[in-house]
Scaffold this motif. Structure first.
Motif, PDB file in Angstrom:
ATOM      1  N   MET A 126       0.867  -1.185   0.000  1.00 46.21           N
ATOM      2  CA  MET A 126       0.000   0.000   0.000  1.00 46.21           C
ATOM      3  C   MET A 126       0.898   1.228   0.000  1.00 46.21           C
ATOM      4  SD  MET A 126      -2.950   1.654   0.621  1.00 46.21           S
ATOM      5  CE  MET A 126      -3.150   3.395   1.011  1.00 46.21           C
ATOM      6  N   PRO A 127       0.832   2.053  -1.085  1.00 47.73           N
ATOM      7  CA  PRO A 127       1.724   3.221  -1.145  1.00 47.73           C
ATOM      8  C   PRO A 127       1.333   4.264  -0.106  1.00 47.73           C
ATOM      9  CG  PRO A 127       0.413   2.982  -3.185  1.00 47.73           C
ATOM     10  CD  PRO A 127      -0.080   1.958  -2.219  1.00 47.73           C
ATOM     11  N   SER A 128       2.283   5.093   0.342  1.00 43.44           N
ATOM     12  CA  SER A 128       1.933   6.158   1.285  1.00 43.44           C
ATOM     13  C   SER A 128       1.465   7.387   0.512  1.00 43.44           C
ATOM     14  CB  SER A 128       3.134   6.509   2.161  1.00 43.44           C
ATOM     15  OG  SER A 128       4.077   7.226   1.409  1.00 43.44           O
ATOM     16  N   PHE A 129       0.412   8.035   1.046  1.00 45.68           N
ATOM     17  CA  PHE A 129      -0.158   9.194   0.366  1.00 45.68           C
ATOM     18  C   PHE A 129       0.064  10.472   1.180  1.00 45.68           C
ATOM     19  CE2 PHE A 129      -2.149   5.749  -1.868  1.00 45.68           C
ATOM     20  CZ  PHE A 129      -2.302   6.223  -3.156  1.00 45.68           C
ATOM     21  N   GLY A 130       0.946  10.381   2.192  1.00 45.89           N
ATOM     22  CA  GLY A 130       1.190  11.525   3.069  1.00 45.89           C
ATOM     23  C   GLY A 130       1.696  12.762   2.349  1.00 45.89           C
ATOM     24  N   LEU A 131       2.394  12.587   1.233  1.00 46.32           N
ATOM     25  CA  LEU A 131       2.911  13.745   0.507  1.00 46.32           C
ATOM     26  C   LEU A 131       1.919  14.257  -0.539  1.00 46.32           C
ATOM     27  CD1 LEU A 131       6.605  12.569  -0.053  1.00 46.32           C
ATOM     28  CD2 LEU A 131       5.749  14.213   1.634  1.00 46.32           C
ATOM     29  N   LYS A 132       0.978  13.397  -0.915  1.00 50.57           N
ATOM     30  CA  LYS A 132       0.041  13.782  -1.977  1.00 50.57           C
ATOM     31  C   LYS A 132      -1.258  14.348  -1.425  1.00 50.57           C
ATOM     32  CE  LYS A 132       1.798  10.207  -5.017  1.00 50.57           C
ATOM     33  NZ  LYS A 132       1.733   8.765  -4.828  1.00 50.57           N
ATOM     34  N   LEU A 133      -1.630  13.903  -0.224  1.00 45.86           N
ATOM     35  CA  LEU A 133      -2.916  14.300   0.334  1.00 45.86           C
ATOM     36  C   LEU A 133      -2.703  14.978   1.687  1.00 45.86           C
ATOM     37  CD1 LEU A 133      -4.778  10.914  -0.361  1.00 45.86           C
ATOM     38  CD2 LEU A 133      -5.092  13.017  -1.647  1.00 45.86           C
ATOM     39  N   THR A 134      -3.557  15.968   1.983  1.00 49.64           N
ATOM     40  CA  THR A 134      -3.477  16.621   3.283  1.00 49.64           C
ATOM     41  C   THR A 134      -4.226  15.780   4.324  1.00 49.64           C
ATOM     42  OG1 THR A 134      -5.504  17.854   2.884  1.00 49.64           O
ATOM     43  CG2 THR A 134      -3.444  18.897   2.179  1.00 49.64           C
ATOM     44  N   ASP A 135      -3.993  16.066   5.618  1.00 51.60           N
ATOM     45  CA  ASP A 135      -4.681  15.309   6.672  1.00 51.60           C
ATOM     46  C   ASP A 135      -6.208  15.351   6.531  1.00 51.60           C
ATOM     47  OD1 ASP A 135      -2.173  14.700   7.529  1.00 51.60           O
ATOM     48  OD2 ASP A 135      -2.433  15.410   9.585  1.00 51.60           O
ATOM     49  N   PRO A 136      -6.802  16.566   6.298  1.00 52.74           N
ATOM     50  CA  PRO A 136      -8.265  16.592   6.142  1.00 52.74           C
ATOM     51  C   PRO A 136      -8.734  15.758   4.949  1.00 52.74           C
ATOM     52  CG  PRO A 136      -7.400  18.811   6.452  1.00 52.74           C
ATOM     53  CD  PRO A 136      -6.214  17.912   6.298  1.00 52.74           C
ATOM     54  N   GLU A 137      -7.933  15.722   3.874  1.00 54.40           N
ATOM     55  CA  GLU A 137      -8.311  14.907   2.713  1.00 54.40           C
ATOM     56  C   GLU A 137      -8.286  13.426   3.067  1.00 54.40           C
ATOM     57  OE1 GLU A 137      -6.953  17.494  -1.206  1.00 54.40           O
ATOM     58  OE2 GLU A 137      -5.411  16.400  -0.110  1.00 54.40           O
ATOM     59  N   ILE A 138      -7.274  13.022   3.841  1.00 55.11           N
ATOM     60  CA  ILE A 138      -7.174  11.616   4.253  1.00 55.11           C
ATOM     61  C   ILE A 138      -8.363  11.262   5.151  1.00 55.11           C
ATOM     62  CG2 ILE A 138      -5.777   9.916   5.495  1.00 55.11           C
ATOM     63  CD1 ILE A 138      -3.285  11.421   4.539  1.00 55.11           C
ATOM     64  N   LYS A 139      -8.771  12.212   6.030  1.00 58.62           N
ATOM     65  CA  LYS A 139      -9.934  11.963   6.899  1.00 58.62           C
ATOM     66  C   LYS A 139     -11.190  11.741   6.062  1.00 58.62           C
ATOM     67  CE  LYS A 139      -8.572  13.802  11.337  1.00 58.62           C
ATOM     68  NZ  LYS A 139      -7.690  14.990  11.301  1.00 58.62           N
ATOM     69  N   GLU A 140     -11.342  12.536   4.989  1.00 59.03           N
ATOM     70  CA  GLU A 140     -12.490  12.353   4.102  1.00 59.03           C
ATOM     71  C   GLU A 140     -12.467  10.962   3.482  1.00 59.03           C
ATOM     72  OE1 GLU A 140     -13.428  15.222   0.960  1.00 59.03           O
ATOM     73  OE2 GLU A 140     -12.677  16.761   2.328  1.00 59.03           O
ATOM     74  N   LEU A 141     -11.271  10.502   3.113  1.00 55.79           N
ATOM     75  CA  LEU A 141     -11.141   9.164   2.522  1.00 55.79           C
ATOM     76  C   LEU A 141     -11.542   8.090   3.528  1.00 55.79           C
ATOM     77  CD1 LEU A 141      -7.885   9.559   0.432  1.00 55.79           C
ATOM     78  CD2 LEU A 141     -10.109   8.848  -0.426  1.00 55.79           C
ATOM     79  N   VAL A 142     -11.153   8.285   4.799  1.00 53.04           N
ATOM     80  CA  VAL A 142     -11.526   7.309   5.834  1.00 53.04           C
ATOM     81  C   VAL A 142     -13.058   7.239   5.943  1.00 53.04           C
ATOM     82  CG1 VAL A 142     -11.455   6.788   8.304  1.00 53.04           C
ATOM     83  CG2 VAL A 142      -9.365   7.517   7.123  1.00 53.04           C
ATOM     84  N   VAL A 143     -13.710   8.424   5.934  1.00 49.58           N
ATOM     85  CA  VAL A 143     -15.179   8.457   5.998  1.00 49.58           C
ATOM     86  C   VAL A 143     -15.767   7.731   4.784  1.00 49.58           C
ATOM     87  CG1 VAL A 143     -17.214   9.968   5.898  1.00 49.58           C
ATOM     88  CG2 VAL A 143     -15.256  10.582   7.348  1.00 49.58           C
ATOM     89  N   TYR A 144     -15.182   7.986   3.620  1.00 46.74           N
ATOM     90  CA  TYR A 144     -15.684   7.347   2.399  1.00 46.74           C
ATOM     91  C   TYR A 144     -15.502   5.828   2.461  1.00 46.74           C
ATOM     92  CZ  TYR A 144     -16.321   6.034  -2.446  1.00 46.74           C
ATOM     93  OH  TYR A 144     -16.749   5.418  -3.593  1.00 46.74           O
ATOM     94  N   ILE A 145     -14.328   5.394   2.940  1.00 44.40           N
ATOM     95  CA  ILE A 145     -14.048   3.962   3.047  1.00 44.40           C
ATOM     96  C   ILE A 145     -15.048   3.299   3.996  1.00 44.40           C
ATOM     97  CG2 ILE A 145     -12.377   2.329   4.031  1.00 44.40           C
ATOM     98  CD1 ILE A 145     -10.199   4.177   2.743  1.00 44.40           C
ATOM     99  N   ARG A 146     -15.394   4.001   5.083  1.00 43.45           N
ATOM    100  CA  ARG A 146     -16.401   3.467   6.028  1.00 43.45           C
ATOM    101  C   ARG A 146     -17.742   3.242   5.327  1.00 43.45           C
ATOM    102  NH1 ARG A 146     -14.096   0.984  10.047  1.00 43.45           N
ATOM    103  NH2 ARG A 146     -12.679   2.254  11.257  1.00 43.45           N
ATOM    104  N   SER A 147     -18.012   4.047   4.285  1.00 43.45           N
ATOM    105  CA  SER A 147     -19.316   3.916   3.619  1.00 43.45           C
ATOM    106  C   SER A 147     -19.414   2.624   2.818  1.00 43.45           C
ATOM    107  CB  SER A 147     -19.575   5.131   2.717  1.00 43.45           C
ATOM    108  OG  SER A 147     -18.814   5.038   1.519  1.00 43.45           O
TER     109      SER A 147
END
Ligand code: HEC
Length: 126
Positions: A100-121
């Motif tokens: 699993m590649p790291s996305f820490g440089l491509k995405l901001t923390d709030p963007e990653i949080k949105e992804l977590v919410v989306y993944i939960r869906s």
């Protein structure tokens, strides 16, 4: 009747074709809950689906290439996802893990949080 290919090889091709068809069909039929649209566009834009699949089942096209080395988790399985905390999901996206590649440089923390919410869906929309 003569069999030109070893039957096992032909079966593998058939499986790949069927899976590609299922992936294609499920992405066009997938319903889009409104509150996760923003997370969804990030999921698509960042290319998560090529490994995780459009609905998080771990059946994206590139997951096939990884299949023999690393299993892509099924993020649409409620029982499995109950064992994962938001924190673990967040850190995995930010720092990466195994293939699993790291996305820490491509995405901001709030963007990653949105992804977590989306993944939960994925577990809420069968
Ligand atoms: C190159 C293929 C690949 C891409 C692209 C990819 N992932 Fe992953 N992802 C994996 C693999 C493989 C794992 C399993 C890692 C492990 O635990 O060994 C994983 C694990 C995860 C996990 C942890 C799930 C768990 O079981 O704890 C999350 C969350 C996740 N990915 C989200 C994302 C998101 C969001 C994106 C897009 C920004 C993304 N992934 C892009 C391959 C990929």
């Amino acid at each position: 009747m003569r069999v030109f290919f070893p039957s096992r090889l032909r079966c593998q091709w058939l499986c790949v074709m069927v899976m590609l068809f299922v992936v294609g069909a499920s992405s066009t039929l997938a319903a889009e809950p409104k509150n996760t649209v923003s997370g969804q566009s990030k999921y698509d834009a960042a290319g998560c689906a090529r490994c995780h699949g459009a609905s998080g089942k771990g059946n994206g096209p590139q997951a096939m290439a990884l299949f023999f080395m690393f299993k892509v988790p099924n993020m649409a399985d409620p029982a499995y996802m109950q064992t994962r905390s938001d924190d673990v999901l967040f850190r995995t996206i930010k720092q990466g893990k195994a293939s699993m590649p790291s996305f820490g440089l491509k995405l901001t923390d709030p963007e990653i949080k949105e992804l977590v919410v989306y993944i939960r869906s994925f577990t809420k929309t069968p």
